[in-house]
Design an enzyme around this catalytic site. Structure first.
Site, PDB file in Angstrom:
ATOM      1  N   GLU A   1     -24.399 -14.367  -3.562  1.00  0.00           N
ATOM      2  CA  GLU A   1     -24.852 -14.451  -2.063  1.00  0.00           C
ATOM      3  C   GLU A   1     -23.843 -15.057  -1.032  1.00  0.00           C
ATOM      4  O   GLU A   1     -23.497 -15.792  -1.136  1.00  0.00           O
ATOM      5  CB  GLU A   1     -26.255 -16.046  -1.600  1.00  0.00           C
ATOM      6  CG  GLU A   1     -26.217 -16.358  -0.381  1.00  0.00           C
ATOM      7  CD  GLU A   1     -27.567 -17.082  -0.897  1.00  0.00           C
ATOM      8  OE1 GLU A   1     -28.478 -17.996   0.400  1.00  0.00           O
ATOM      9  OE2 GLU A   1     -27.610 -18.176  -1.689  1.00  0.00           O
TER      10      GLU A   1
ATOM     11  N   CYS B   1     -31.694 -15.361  -2.889  1.00  0.00           N
ATOM     12  CA  CYS B   1     -31.883 -16.536  -3.267  1.00  0.00           C
ATOM     13  C   CYS B   1     -32.790 -16.882  -3.300  1.00  0.00           C
ATOM     14  O   CYS B   1     -33.917 -15.952  -3.776  1.00  0.00           O
ATOM     15  CB  CYS B   1     -30.646 -17.400  -2.897  1.00  0.00           C
ATOM     16  SG  CYS B   1     -30.426 -18.695  -3.575  1.00  0.00           S
TER      17      CYS B   1
ATOM     18  N   LYS C   1     -31.277 -12.675   4.457  1.00  0.00           N
ATOM     19  CA  LYS C   1     -32.505 -13.101   4.507  1.00  0.00           C
ATOM     20  C   LYS C   1     -33.446 -13.782   5.137  1.00  0.00           C
ATOM     21  O   LYS C   1     -33.924 -14.109   6.018  1.00  0.00           O
ATOM     22  CB  LYS C   1     -31.558 -14.627   3.806  1.00  0.00           C
ATOM     23  CG  LYS C   1     -32.091 -15.444   2.940  1.00  0.00           C
ATOM     24  CD  LYS C   1     -31.668 -16.446   1.989  1.00  0.00           C
ATOM     25  CE  LYS C   1     -31.761 -17.726   1.111  1.00  0.00           C
ATOM     26  NZ  LYS C   1     -31.133 -18.529   1.326  1.00  0.00           N
TER      27      LYS C   1
END
Length: 550
Positions: free
Chosen positions: A43, A148, A112
């Site tokens: 990330e 994540c 994300k």
């Protein structure tokens, strides 16, 4: 349609703000991946994690785009495609994104969706949440890329499965804390079970200010078996081989790197955090006060293991209250570690302060003021050496002391970094015994003991007055730490602990000390996060606070 795929997992360190250096490291990993179909990076791998408010600078966001576009052009050579993490600006919004670079261009992007906003994370103030994503297509294979936090709840992975993903790759910037590895694996198992898709979990490594990243990336197959596990703390580029069968994709089992045991993991977290903080900020080494006590002994051992003995300078600063045992133990510690030790006696400075302040202190008996002056003389001495020669001053206090304010502001709290900041005193004892019996895998220090056994066995003391012991002012550390862990990590109330049978007066006193010491902690140096609630990034309490639960 391909039935085989080679995916390279690049478990890398990324220095925050070093865009060119991070892009170069990604290119180097791509070259090492050889004939792989895809190389995956963690990330925000271009900018480093966590970038905090750096990503609010338009100049940085523009520079990120230029680096990503340069990496994309390089994929025209027919080598592996790249999945690269970057802050990405579109239509006035900024996203935490993964970009698919292939065939000389940006071939896809996923953003994300679930932005964490708790503990050490505050992404909602930096990024716009992306829509629920669909898969990206790589060499004809539909790959879901939950970023994540996107895997810590079912929604994103379920959406990816429903929109045709054939396997999941989750790039992460997941900081170390005690037992975090088991929780990551449990989350991965849950997502695999729900989606019936295999999952590759990729984490970064290295230290960034108060956070440290332990790697420990892994691959789970559809049957929840572990196909790969990358090493703790080390950079690695791991080639994983995937094949399509009648029931979907699976990863051929490869190397399973063993995890650190619990004590070694904590020790490595401190080692890596200090090493990278010192090196990234270009200090030539560290200087610290070596008192003959356990906190400074363990701090010195971690420093030598992180930096090498030639970059660690210890200073013993005896007063009239320093025992012969302490003098001998400090000398023995430095000898065992192989680092420099100098002695600077502080009695002349104590006498000077006594004389300077005598007219103002007339008629008042000596008290904690004179004790704190000793600590501040030592802090001043160490800062003078730091200023003159350049090493960063390392403070040596532990979490138990900082919790209740058993530290001198502008004295033993002075410095640039605190190795033991998130370590309770009972854990200091445990790790000292562990290090005396075992050299850490990443350690640059010696084999064998690094401190005399007497340092571990003797009662802790600040030696600021005759016959002083820590337990003159504090409860025994096993009791104190039990109370503190409940109040800090557990956010329990004092009344809960009293109801569980602990002494009411002791609990109430510890709670009061915890709250009134907040102003000191706000001025304390950074230190690596170890537990679930470190002071600073996790636990943010008001300084002016009248609330009590007992």
């Amino acid at each position: 349609m391909s039935d085989r795929l080679t995916i390279a997992l690049a478990q890398l360190t990324a220095r925050v703000g070093d865009l060119a250096g991070n892009a170069q490291a990604i290119s180097k990993a791509r070259a090492a991946a050889g004939a792989a179909d895809l190389l995956v990076t963690p990330e925000l791998s271009i900018v480093g994690y966590p970038p905090e408010d750096l990503v609010l600078k338009p100049a940085l966001v523009a520079a990120v785009r230029a680096e990503v576009e340069g990496l994309a052009r390089n994929t025209a050579d027919g080598g592996p495609a790249l999945l690269v993490g970057a802050p990405w600006a579109e239509d006035g919004a900024l996203y935490n994104a993964m970009l698919l670079l292939d065939g000389g261009r940006i071939a896809g992007i996923t953003r994300k969706h679930d932005l964490p906003n708790y503990g050490t994370f505050d992404e909602k103030r930096l990024f716009t949440p992306g829509p629920l994503p669909g898969p990206l297509t790589v060499r004809g294979v539909r790959i879901g890329v939950p970023i994540c936090e996107d895997i810590w709840a079912p929604e994103v992975c379920e959406c990816l499965a429903e929109t045709g993903a054939e396997l999941l790759i989750s790039p992460n910037g997941s900081p170390y804390e005690v037992d975090k590895g088991d929780r990551r694996l449990s989350v991965g198992v849950a997502r695999v079970t729900e989606t019936r898709l295999p999952l590759a979990y990729l984490n970064r490594v290295g230290g960034q200010d108060e956070l440290v990243f332990d790697g420990a990336s892994f691959v789970l197959n559809r049957d929840r078996t572990l196909a790969h596990r990358l090493p703790d703390w080390d950079e690695a580029v791991r080639l994983t081989e995937w094949q399509r069968g009648a029931s979907g994709w699976s990863c051929i089992t490869g190397e399973i790197s063993p995890p650190d045991d619990a004590d070694e993991a904590i020790y490595h977290a401190m080692l890596v955090g200090l090493r990278d903080y010192v090196n990234q900020n270009r200090f030539p080494g560290v200087v610290l006060g070596l008192s003959g006590g356990i906190d400074s002994a363990l701090s010195a051992a971690v420093a030598v293991d992180a930096l090498g003995a030639d970059r660690v300078w210890c200073v013993m600063m005896p007063s009239p209250f320093t025992s012969q045992d302490s003098l001998e133990d400090a000398a023995a510690c430095s000898q065992l570690l192989g680092c420099r030790l100098d002695t600077v006696r502080i009695e002349p400075a104590m006498q000077a302060f006594d004389a300077m302040l005598a007219p103002l202190f007339a008629g008042r008996a000596p008290d904690i003021t004179e004790e704190n002056i000793q600590s501040r003389i030592r802090g001043l001495t160490l800062m003078a050496l730091s200023n003159k020669y350049g090493p960063m001053l390392l403070t040596t206090g532990n979490k138990s002391e900082m919790s209740v304010g058993y530290a001198t502001i502008y004295g033993d709290m002075a410095g640039g970094y605190s190795v033991l900041k998130d370590l309770y005193k009972t854990t200091v004892f445990t790790l000292s015994r562990w290090r005396n019996g075992r050299r850490p895998r990443l350690g640059l220090g010696p084999d064998g003991p690094v401190m005399p056994q007497r340092v571990i066995d003797k009662p802790p003391t600040a030696e600021l007055r005759e016959g002083q012991k820590d337990q003159d002012s504090l409860p025994p550390y096993d009791l104190l730490d039990r109370i503190l862990m409940a109040l800090v990590e557990g956010e329990q109330s004092a009344s809960d602990l009293i109801a569980a049978g602990l002494d009411a007066a002791t609990v109430a006193r510890v709670e009061r000390l915890l709250y009134i010491a907040e102003y000191k902690r706000r001025q304390a140096p950074p230190g690596v996060k170890i537990g679930s609630r470190n002071f600073g990034r996790d636990r943010r309490y008001p300084i002016s606070n009248a609330f009590r639960t007992a």
